[in-house]
Write a protein that holds these residues in place. Structure first.
Motif, PDB file in Angstrom:
ATOM      1  N   GLY A  89     -45.139  77.516 -16.174  1.00  0.00           N
ATOM      2  CA  GLY A  89     -43.737  77.921 -16.109  1.00  0.00           C
ATOM      3  C   GLY A  89     -43.464  78.974 -17.157  1.00  0.00           C
ATOM      4  O   GLY A  89     -44.373  79.506 -17.788  1.00  0.00           O
ATOM      5  N   GLY A  90     -42.188  79.242 -17.330  1.00  0.00           N
ATOM      6  CA  GLY A  90     -41.834  80.284 -18.287  1.00  0.00           C
ATOM      7  C   GLY A  90     -40.997  79.756 -19.423  1.00  0.00           C
ATOM      8  O   GLY A  90     -40.779  78.577 -19.526  1.00  0.00           O
TER       9      GLY A  90
ATOM     10  N   TYR B  78     -43.812  68.214 -20.630  1.00  0.00           N
ATOM     11  CA  TYR B  78     -42.895  68.918 -21.527  1.00  0.00           C
ATOM     12  C   TYR B  78     -43.410  70.308 -21.883  1.00  0.00           C
ATOM     13  O   TYR B  78     -44.612  70.572 -21.835  1.00  0.00           O
ATOM     14  CB  TYR B  78     -42.643  68.101 -22.813  1.00  0.00           C
ATOM     15  CG  TYR B  78     -43.802  68.026 -23.786  1.00  0.00           C
ATOM     16  CD1 TYR B  78     -44.723  66.986 -23.715  1.00  0.00           C
ATOM     17  CD2 TYR B  78     -43.969  68.990 -24.794  1.00  0.00           C
ATOM     18  CE1 TYR B  78     -45.773  66.910 -24.617  1.00  0.00           C
ATOM     19  CE2 TYR B  78     -45.018  68.911 -25.703  1.00  0.00           C
ATOM     20  CZ  TYR B  78     -45.920  67.870 -25.601  1.00  0.00           C
ATOM     21  OH  TYR B  78     -46.968  67.796 -26.494  1.00  0.00           O
ATOM     22  N   HIS B  79     -42.468  71.193 -22.201  1.00  0.00           N
ATOM     23  CA  HIS B  79     -42.823  72.488 -22.788  1.00  0.00           C
ATOM     24  C   HIS B  79     -41.635  73.006 -23.570  1.00  0.00           C
ATOM     25  O   HIS B  79     -40.534  72.479 -23.459  1.00  0.00           O
ATOM     26  CB  HIS B  79     -43.304  73.484 -21.734  1.00  0.00           C
ATOM     27  CG  HIS B  79     -42.239  74.087 -20.881  1.00  0.00           C
ATOM     28  ND1 HIS B  79     -41.651  73.402 -19.830  1.00  0.00           N
ATOM     29  CD2 HIS B  79     -41.652  75.303 -20.899  1.00  0.00           C
ATOM     30  CE1 HIS B  79     -40.757  74.189 -19.256  1.00  0.00           C
ATOM     31  NE2 HIS B  79     -40.724  75.348 -19.881  1.00  0.00           N
ATOM     32  N   SER B  80     -41.906  74.026 -24.371  1.00  0.00           N
ATOM     33  CA  SER B  80     -40.835  74.536 -25.216  1.00  0.00           C
ATOM     34  C   SER B  80     -40.389  75.921 -24.768  1.00  0.00           C
ATOM     35  O   SER B  80     -41.138  76.663 -24.131  1.00  0.00           O
ATOM     36  CB  SER B  80     -41.283  74.582 -26.679  1.00  0.00           C
ATOM     37  OG  SER B  80     -42.346  75.508 -26.838  1.00  0.00           O
ATOM     38  N   HIS B  81     -39.139  76.221 -25.068  1.00  0.00           N
ATOM     39  CA  HIS B  81     -38.607  77.581 -24.977  1.00  0.00           C
ATOM     40  C   HIS B  81     -38.351  78.019 -26.404  1.00  0.00           C
ATOM     41  O   HIS B  81     -37.741  77.275 -27.171  1.00  0.00           O
ATOM     42  CB  HIS B  81     -37.299  77.602 -24.180  1.00  0.00           C
ATOM     43  CG  HIS B  81     -37.502  77.454 -22.708  1.00  0.00           C
ATOM     44  ND1 HIS B  81     -36.467  77.355 -21.819  1.00  0.00           N
ATOM     45  CD2 HIS B  81     -38.640  77.392 -21.967  1.00  0.00           C
ATOM     46  CE1 HIS B  81     -36.952  77.256 -20.585  1.00  0.00           C
ATOM     47  NE2 HIS B  81     -38.266  77.253 -20.644  1.00  0.00           N
ATOM     48  N   THR B  82     -38.810  79.201 -26.744  1.00  0.00           N
ATOM     49  CA  THR B  82     -38.737  79.581 -28.152  1.00  0.00           C
ATOM     50  C   THR B  82     -37.621  80.575 -28.435  1.00  0.00           C
ATOM     51  O   THR B  82     -37.325  80.851 -29.596  1.00  0.00           O
ATOM     52  CB  THR B  82     -40.100  80.127 -28.627  1.00  0.00           C
ATOM     53  OG1 THR B  82     -40.470  81.228 -27.803  1.00  0.00           O
ATOM     54  CG2 THR B  82     -41.164  79.059 -28.521  1.00  0.00           C
ATOM     55  N   PRO B  88     -34.470  74.625 -17.540  1.00  0.00           N
ATOM     56  CA  PRO B  88     -35.593  75.183 -16.767  1.00  0.00           C
ATOM     57  C   PRO B  88     -35.323  76.607 -16.277  1.00  0.00           C
ATOM     58  O   PRO B  88     -34.261  76.883 -15.722  1.00  0.00           O
ATOM     59  CB  PRO B  88     -35.717  74.223 -15.577  1.00  0.00           C
ATOM     60  CG  PRO B  88     -35.056  72.959 -16.012  1.00  0.00           C
ATOM     61  CD  PRO B  88     -33.963  73.370 -16.962  1.00  0.00           C
ATOM     62  N   SER B  89     -36.281  77.480 -16.509  1.00  0.00           N
ATOM     63  CA  SER B  89     -36.178  78.861 -16.035  1.00  0.00           C
ATOM     64  C   SER B  89     -36.503  78.888 -14.542  1.00  0.00           C
ATOM     65  O   SER B  89     -36.991  77.902 -13.982  1.00  0.00           O
ATOM     66  CB  SER B  89     -37.175  79.736 -16.785  1.00  0.00           C
ATOM     67  OG  SER B  89     -38.501  79.328 -16.459  1.00  0.00           O
ATOM     68  N   ARG B  90     -36.261  80.027 -13.920  1.00  0.00           N
ATOM     69  CA  ARG B  90     -36.605  80.147 -12.495  1.00  0.00           C
ATOM     70  C   ARG B  90     -38.094  79.911 -12.272  1.00  0.00           C
ATOM     71  O   ARG B  90     -38.506  79.293 -11.293  1.00  0.00           O
ATOM     72  CB  ARG B  90     -36.225  81.541 -11.990  1.00  0.00           C
ATOM     73  CG  ARG B  90     -34.994  81.476 -11.092  1.00  0.00           C
ATOM     74  CD  ARG B  90     -34.750  82.801 -10.415  1.00  0.00           C
ATOM     75  NE  ARG B  90     -34.505  83.856 -11.399  1.00  0.00           N
ATOM     76  CZ  ARG B  90     -34.457  85.154 -11.097  1.00  0.00           C
ATOM     77  NH1 ARG B  90     -34.650  85.548  -9.858  1.00  0.00           N
ATOM     78  NH2 ARG B  90     -34.223  86.050 -12.025  1.00  0.00           N
ATOM     79  N   THR B  91     -38.908  80.397 -13.201  1.00  0.00           N
ATOM     80  CA  THR B  91     -40.356  80.182 -13.095  1.00  0.00           C
ATOM     81  C   THR B  91     -40.682  78.691 -13.195  1.00  0.00           C
ATOM     82  O   THR B  91     -41.511  78.177 -12.449  1.00  0.00           O
ATOM     83  CB  THR B  91     -41.079  80.927 -14.239  1.00  0.00           C
ATOM     84  OG1 THR B  91     -40.335  82.084 -14.577  1.00  0.00           O
ATOM     85  CG2 THR B  91     -42.475  81.268 -13.872  1.00  0.00           C
ATOM     86  N   ASP B  92     -40.019  78.003 -14.133  1.00  0.00           N
ATOM     87  CA  ASP B  92     -40.253  76.556 -14.274  1.00  0.00           C
ATOM     88  C   ASP B  92     -39.981  75.840 -12.951  1.00  0.00           C
ATOM     89  O   ASP B  92     -40.728  74.960 -12.531  1.00  0.00           O
ATOM     90  CB  ASP B  92     -39.319  75.958 -15.338  1.00  0.00           C
ATOM     91  CG  ASP B  92     -39.675  76.423 -16.741  1.00  0.00           C
ATOM     92  OD1 ASP B  92     -40.832  76.790 -16.966  1.00  0.00           O
ATOM     93  OD2 ASP B  92     -38.775  76.400 -17.608  1.00  0.00           O
ATOM     94  N   VAL B  93     -38.890  76.236 -12.311  1.00  0.00           N
ATOM     95  CA  VAL B  93     -38.492  75.563 -11.066  1.00  0.00           C
ATOM     96  C   VAL B  93     -39.499  75.875  -9.958  1.00  0.00           C
ATOM     97  O   VAL B  93     -39.914  74.983  -9.212  1.00  0.00           O
ATOM     98  CB  VAL B  93     -37.061  75.988 -10.659  1.00  0.00           C
ATOM     99  CG1 VAL B  93     -36.681  75.370  -9.320  1.00  0.00           C
ATOM    100  CG2 VAL B  93     -36.061  75.587 -11.741  1.00  0.00           C
ATOM    101  N   VAL B 104     -39.319  67.630 -19.520  1.00  0.00           N
ATOM    102  CA  VAL B 104     -38.612  67.709 -20.799  1.00  0.00           C
ATOM    103  C   VAL B 104     -38.762  69.118 -21.357  1.00  0.00           C
ATOM    104  O   VAL B 104     -39.865  69.673 -21.386  1.00  0.00           O
ATOM    105  CB  VAL B 104     -39.156  66.656 -21.789  1.00  0.00           C
ATOM    106  CG1 VAL B 104     -38.634  66.926 -23.199  1.00  0.00           C
ATOM    107  CG2 VAL B 104     -38.771  65.252 -21.330  1.00  0.00           C
ATOM    108  N   LEU B 105     -37.643  69.698 -21.763  1.00  0.00           N
ATOM    109  CA  LEU B 105     -37.656  71.019 -22.394  1.00  0.00           C
ATOM    110  C   LEU B 105     -37.152  70.906 -23.819  1.00  0.00           C
ATOM    111  O   LEU B 105     -36.169  70.218 -24.088  1.00  0.00           O
ATOM    112  CB  LEU B 105     -36.793  72.003 -21.610  1.00  0.00           C
ATOM    113  CG  LEU B 105     -37.565  72.574 -20.408  1.00  0.00           C
ATOM    114  CD1 LEU B 105     -37.240  71.851 -19.139  1.00  0.00           C
ATOM    115  CD2 LEU B 105     -37.345  74.056 -20.298  1.00  0.00           C
ATOM    116  N   VAL B 106     -37.877  71.575 -24.712  1.00  0.00           N
ATOM    117  CA  VAL B 106     -37.534  71.591 -26.127  1.00  0.00           C
ATOM    118  C   VAL B 106     -37.259  73.041 -26.494  1.00  0.00           C
ATOM    119  O   VAL B 106     -38.081  73.905 -26.209  1.00  0.00           O
ATOM    120  CB  VAL B 106     -38.721  71.069 -26.980  1.00  0.00           C
ATOM    121  CG1 VAL B 106     -38.376  71.106 -28.456  1.00  0.00           C
ATOM    122  CG2 VAL B 106     -39.119  69.658 -26.550  1.00  0.00           C
TER     123      VAL B 106
HETATM  124 ZN    ZN Z   1     -39.671  76.989 -19.298  1.00  0.00          ZN
END
Ligand code: ZN
Lengths: 90, 151
Positions: A89-90, B78-82, B88-93, B104-106
């Motif tokens: 993902g992003g 889980y993954h983080s956005h920095t 969730p971003s469009r890519t995540d979806v 889970v997003l951090v």
């Molecule tokens: Zn993401």
């Protein structure tokens, strides 16, 4: 040439919920065509324009086929084919 | 709702902080059918990027096989956005492929106030859910059993 194919959760709608199915073929491409003949719709989830989807990981035994020929990767009797959607993902 | 032990929340936040400004990613396995996250595995972000993540394919195979053998499933991914919020971003979806997992997003964009949120992502639809942080699963009544952890 019978191989065992592990199906990820998200594709089990095509295999009546089965986690693992049998298929035959001498290459990964042939195995996928054989799967498609009994589990319609599966191929379109894995292959796009004659190549594996970029975000689908397919392994023959312990090998990521991306590094061993993709759809032309050789498959032998008794091999295990594992399909895992990439976690990304992003 | 995601019910999760505090030590696992702390571990995700610590991992996200450590890998900042790159995105951190991982999985928390739990017994099949329990919906109870128990075993956290920090995964390598093969992209090593501040805007993208992808599990290393060979590591993913090993970890997924180990879960299979232990009758576990990925309860949390889980993954983080920095640099952006924990949504969730469009890519995540578009790449979400575990309909039974809690995503889970951090967000580590504010170093002093790390944000952690949880979602279901099914067929392209994002649904945020409440996160209930508990000290132990022993006293929370979420699953079919209330058996304490072995540890
Ligand atoms: Zn993401």
């Amino acid at each position: 040439m019978a191989v065992k194919v592990s199906i990820p959760t998200i594709l089990r709608t095509h295999t009546s919920g089965e986690k693992s199915v049998e298929a035959s073929g001498g290459t990964l491409g042939q195995v996928i065509d054989d799967l498609e003949s009994r589990h319609a719709g599966l191929k379109a989830r894995l292959v796009k324009e004659d190549a594996l989807h970029r975000f689908i990981n397919v392994y023959v035994n312990d090998e990521d086929v991306r590094f061993s020929g993709g759809l032309n990767a050789e498959v032998k009797d008794g091999d295990n084919v594992t399909i895992l959607p990439a976690v990304a993902g992003g | 709702m995601l019910v999760i032990r505090r030590d696992l929340v702390d571990a995700m936040v610590a991992h996200a902080r450590r890998d900042h400004p790159d995105e951190a990613c991982g999985v928390i396995a739990g017994p099949e059918g329990s919906d109870r996250p128990e075993r956290l595995v920090e995964m390598v972000n093969a992209e090593r990027s501040p805007t993208f993540y992808r599990f290393d394919s060979m590591e993913q195979l090993r970890v997924w096989r180990a879960m299979d053998e232990a009758d576990e499933v990925p309860v949390v991914i889980y993954h983080s956005h920095t640099a952006t919020e924990a949504y969730p971003s469009r890519t995540d979806v578009s790449f979400a492929s575990e309909p039974d997992a809690h995503y889970v997003l951090v967000s580590t964009r504010d170093a002093h106030d790390v944000e952690l949120r949880s979602y279901r992502i099914v067929d392209g639809v994002v649904t945020e859910e409440q996160v209930d942080v508990v000290e132990s699963y022993m006293f929370s009544h979420t699953g079919a059993d209330d058996v304490p952890d072995a540890d």
